[in-house]
Design a protein around this motif. Structure first.
Motif, short mmCIF file in Angstrom:
data_model
loop_
_atom_site.label_atom_id
_atom_site.label_comp_id
_atom_site.label_asym_id
_atom_site.label_seq_id
_atom_site.Cartn_x
_atom_site.Cartn_y
_atom_site.Cartn_z
N GLU A 204 -10.21 20.83 72.35
CA GLU A 204 -9.88 19.56 71.71
C GLU A 204 -9.22 19.84 70.35
OE1 GLU A 204 -10.25 16.50 72.90
OE2 GLU A 204 -11.18 17.14 74.79
N PRO A 205 -8.45 18.87 69.84
CA PRO A 205 -7.73 19.11 68.58
C PRO A 205 -8.65 19.45 67.40
CG PRO A 205 -6.86 17.16 69.67
CD PRO A 205 -8.08 17.58 70.44
N ILE A 207 -8.09 19.62 63.07
CA ILE A 207 -7.13 19.37 61.99
C ILE A 207 -7.81 19.52 60.63
CG2 ILE A 207 -5.67 17.80 63.37
CD1 ILE A 207 -6.90 15.47 61.76
N SER A 208 -6.98 19.49 59.60
CA SER A 208 -7.42 19.36 58.21
C SER A 208 -8.40 20.42 57.70
CB SER A 208 -8.04 17.98 57.99
OG SER A 208 -7.15 16.97 58.38
N VAL A 221 -11.87 19.09 60.62
CA VAL A 221 -12.12 17.97 61.52
C VAL A 221 -11.90 18.45 62.95
CG1 VAL A 221 -11.36 15.66 62.21
CG2 VAL A 221 -11.38 16.32 59.78
N PHE A 223 -12.25 17.39 67.19
CA PHE A 223 -12.37 16.26 68.14
C PHE A 223 -13.26 16.63 69.33
CE2 PHE A 223 -9.09 13.07 66.90
CZ PHE A 223 -8.62 13.71 65.78
N TYR A 337 7.30 5.75 52.16
CA TYR A 337 6.33 6.57 52.89
C TYR A 337 6.07 7.84 52.09
CZ TYR A 337 3.96 8.64 56.98
OH TYR A 337 3.04 9.17 57.85
N VAL A 339 2.93 10.48 51.39
CA VAL A 339 1.59 10.79 51.91
C VAL A 339 1.18 12.23 51.57
CG1 VAL A 339 1.82 9.16 53.84
CG2 VAL A 339 2.55 11.54 54.14
N SER A 340 -0.06 12.60 51.93
CA SER A 340 -0.58 13.98 51.87
C SER A 340 -0.52 14.62 50.49
CB SER A 340 0.15 14.88 52.87
OG SER A 340 0.12 14.32 54.16
N ARG A 355 9.08 10.57 52.87
CA ARG A 355 10.04 10.29 53.94
C ARG A 355 11.32 9.76 53.32
NH1 ARG A 355 8.14 6.04 58.12
NH2 ARG A 355 8.94 4.57 56.58
N PHE A 360 11.03 14.01 56.81
CA PHE A 360 9.85 14.20 55.98
C PHE A 360 9.99 15.50 55.18
CE2 PHE A 360 8.84 11.59 59.58
CZ PHE A 360 8.03 10.60 59.07
N MET A 380 10.73 17.74 59.45
CA MET A 380 9.39 17.32 59.88
C MET A 380 8.31 18.06 59.09
SD MET A 380 9.67 15.08 62.42
CE MET A 380 8.83 15.08 64.00
N GLU A 382 5.02 18.79 56.86
CA GLU A 382 3.69 18.18 56.76
C GLU A 382 2.76 19.05 55.93
OE1 GLU A 382 1.96 17.40 60.59
OE2 GLU A 382 3.67 16.21 61.28
N GLY A 401 11.74 22.47 67.86
CA GLY A 401 10.65 21.80 68.56
C GLY A 401 9.32 22.51 68.47
N ARG A 426 0.23 24.88 62.55
CA ARG A 426 0.24 23.64 61.77
C ARG A 426 -0.96 23.57 60.84
NH1 ARG A 426 -1.56 20.10 66.94
NH2 ARG A 426 0.61 20.41 67.49
#
Lengths: 437, 172
Positions: A204-205, A207-208, A221, A223, A337, A339-340, A355, A360, A380, A382, A401, A426
């Motif tokens: 499961e994913p 993140i963070s 985090v 999932f 936009y 963020v982060s 953005r 981004f 892109m 992040e 990609g 990521r």
């Protein structure tokens, strides 16, 4: 640190994790999980010669090549070629300064490695000012062979510090997520991408990831319980505990600078709001009160402020509040936009993602002047975070990609790309300077 | 009465046909959602003594579970209200039933902000159900943000499929 596999993980993942562990063991530290490509250079590069150390050719791991690669990666140094030099000095008395000045060197590092009777290694090194013909620093270390790379990073840090006046971060580590198909791994590696270790593997994913200020624990985090739940895991023992598993989502953990508390984001009362919780999971307290989204908290280095993303004004923007949840102030006004956010280590600026026409980018805003500088031109980008000396920023981006990690200097001049052979990388976060450094 | 039943059957048939398109083209499904609302109203008449689970019946609006959203938005668009209302009515009359409303986003932007945005979307659905008498004890909202995309290409055709909240009944 050793490989840890979660208890809830299925057999398939366990097998995959074991395979990963086996391949790590077989390949050894010479094969990087992440390879680095450097783009651009600093305004004024310092020409420095890193002379091969006496005795290092017989070791499984050289020192001078690692030192040179570290310094080169920063973009602030020009590495003087030493390969064609007929006589390579290892002691100060052996140095012919005129020779090295003729090759352009303004500084030079020389040294030696000696195997002691007990099997340990004695590493000696001197940093010399080739212009003034004076020693700048000299150290010796007695280490185990397994510490060769770490020692090389330590030497690179010392050279960096002496010649630039800033703290070196070559000995620090980074955390990030690798996703291959449905397989997710939280990994920790040296700042140069070597020595990758799997902290958690899951179908499961994840993140963070967020480093504790002392570098011994990661909050993240996962999932695996079919929704976002925050865990804190020790990198020393591999043991972990649930930090927050309230109704709804539990996400965006950020450590306070003293390591005693974390700011987290919960939806137990409806929308995404920021709460404070003790590192042992006790003492939950709500900090933000808005009708919209408040998320992505980041502490100021002095622990007095939290910057975060909020859409209370109609679009996501960066705000600041004190750690009691008061004195709320909007910080970003350009674009719709932003963020982060992450504070810089000196607390004078913050990085965030902006953005611009559908793309981004990593941006930097000065807190005193409000001036914004966009540092990247990729599409892109992040999750940017600062190196602990504030000179580089690590972030995630995409090429063809595929998710990769990249770093950019805080003046935007030097860029590095860190990529793996396969999978998407990521959610990076640069780890802290460790006390022993 | 016969006319009503006949039209109900026709509508159901249309809904069933159109329903197959839902996965690839959420927009094409728009028309049948309005029609399906009539079906939900008409159904009690034809339901006497028949049929097992209305949640699984492809002819029943309750078998529809996905609400789609515009980019950066979390308001429930008018075309999805009949479906959300039908689930609210079902939950209000089946107190033992519980749902998770799972919010999702497309892959663009911050992962954490997308967790929050997905939650906001799920929350919009929850609030609509609250108004129709469903207590929070029957609903848990969770967000997967951009982490569990149903469609995986990197363009709008996939992104619009992933800007979505799903209503999932406990035990399903």
């Amino acid at each position: 640190m050793k490989l840890n596999t979660s208890r809830v993980m299925g057999f398939r993942n366990l097998a995959a994790a074991l395979l990963a562990a086996i391949s790590l063991a077989v390949l050894g530290p010479a094969h990087a999980a992440l390879t680095i490509e450097i783009v651009g250079s600093g305004a004024n590069q310092i020409p420095v010669a890193i002379v091969p150390f006496a005795g290092e050719a017989a070791l499984p791991q050289g020192i001078s090549t690692v030192v040179a690669a570290d310094l080169q990666r920063s973009g602030l140094f020009k590495i003087v070629d030493t390969a064609a030099v007929p006589f390579q000095p290892h002691e100060q008395s052996e140095v012919n300064y005129a020779d090295w000045r003729a090759r352009g060197a303004e500084a030079m590092a020389i040294g030696s490695v000696l195997r002691l009777p007990d099997g340990r290694l004695e590493v000696r090194f001197h940093l010399l000012d080739a212009v003034k013909q004076t020693p700048l620093a000299g150290y010796s270390y007695v280490i185990a062979a397994a510490q060769l790379r770490a020692t090389a990073h330590k030497i690179a840090d010392l050279i960096y510090e002496k010649l630039t006046g800033d703290v070196g971060v070559f000995g620090t580590r980074i955390a990030y997520i690798v996703k291959s198909g449905k397989h997710h791994e939280l990994q920790v590696a040296d700042a140069d991408g070597y020595g990758a270790q799997t902290v958690l593997a899951s179908s499961e994913p994840i993140i963070s990831p967020s480093w504790s200020p002392d570098g011994t624990r990661l909050a993240y985090v996962s999932f695996e319980r079919k929704k976002p739940v925050i865990y804190v895991q020790s990198l020393l023992s591999g043991k972990r505990q649930v930090l927050a598993q309230f109704k709804g989502n539990n996400s965006a953990p950020a450590w306070s600078p003293d390591g005693k508390q974390l700011a987290i984001v919960l939806t137990k009362d409806g929308g995404s709001q920021i709460y404070m919780i003790n590192a042992d999971g006790s003492g939950l307290k709500r900090l933000s009160y808005s009708s919209g989204i408040d998320t992505e908290p980041s502490f100021s280095p002095d622990g007095a402020w939290i910057i975060y993303t909020s859409d209370r004004g109609g679009s996501p923007q960066i705000y600041r509040m004190n750690t009691s949840g008061n004195s709320v102030q909007r910080l970003t006004f350009e674009g719709n936009y932003n963020v982060s956010p992450h504070y810089s280590p000196d607390g004078k600026s913050f990085t965030f993602i902006q953005r611009v026409s559908g793309s981004f980018h990593v941006a930097l805003q000065d807190l005193a002047t409000g001036q914004v500088q966009v540092l990247t031109d990729s599409r892109m980008d992040e999750s940017p975070s600062f190196a602990p000396n504030g000179k580089m920023l690590l972030y995630a981006t995409e090429i063809g990609g595929r998710g990769i990690l990249a770093a950019v200097s805080s003046d935007g001049r030097v860029r590095q790309r860190l990529s793996t052979q396969s999978g998407d990388v990521r959610e990076p976060e640069w780890g802290p300077l460790l006390k022993s450094q | 009465m016969k006319k009503v039943l006949l039209s109900t059957m026709l509508v159901s048939l249309l809904a069933a046909c159109a329903g197959q398109d839902v996965k690839e083209q959420p927009k094409a499904a728009v028309e049948d959602r309005g029609a399906a609302q009539q079906q939900a109203v008409a159904q009690p008449m034809g339901q006497t003594g028949v049929e097992a689970n209305p949640l699984k019946d492809p002819n029943n609006i309750l078998s529809k579970r996905s609400v789609y959203f515009d980019y950066d938005k979390s308001n429930v668009k008018g075309e999805y209200k009949p479906m959300v209302e039908a689930h609210a009515k079902y939950l209000a009359s089946h107190k033992a039933a519980k749902v998770a409303v799972q919010g999702n986003t497309d892959e663009r932007g911050s992962r954490e902000y997308n967790i929050a945005l997905g939650n906001h979307r799920a929350d919009s659905v929850r609030k609509m159900m609250n108004v129709l008498g469903v207590p929070d004890s029957q609903i848990e909202t969770v967000s997967f943000g951009e982490e569990k995309p149903r469609a995986t290409c990197h363009e709008e055709s996939c992104w619009k499929e992933n800007r979505r909240a799903d209503i999932v009944y406990q035990g399903e």
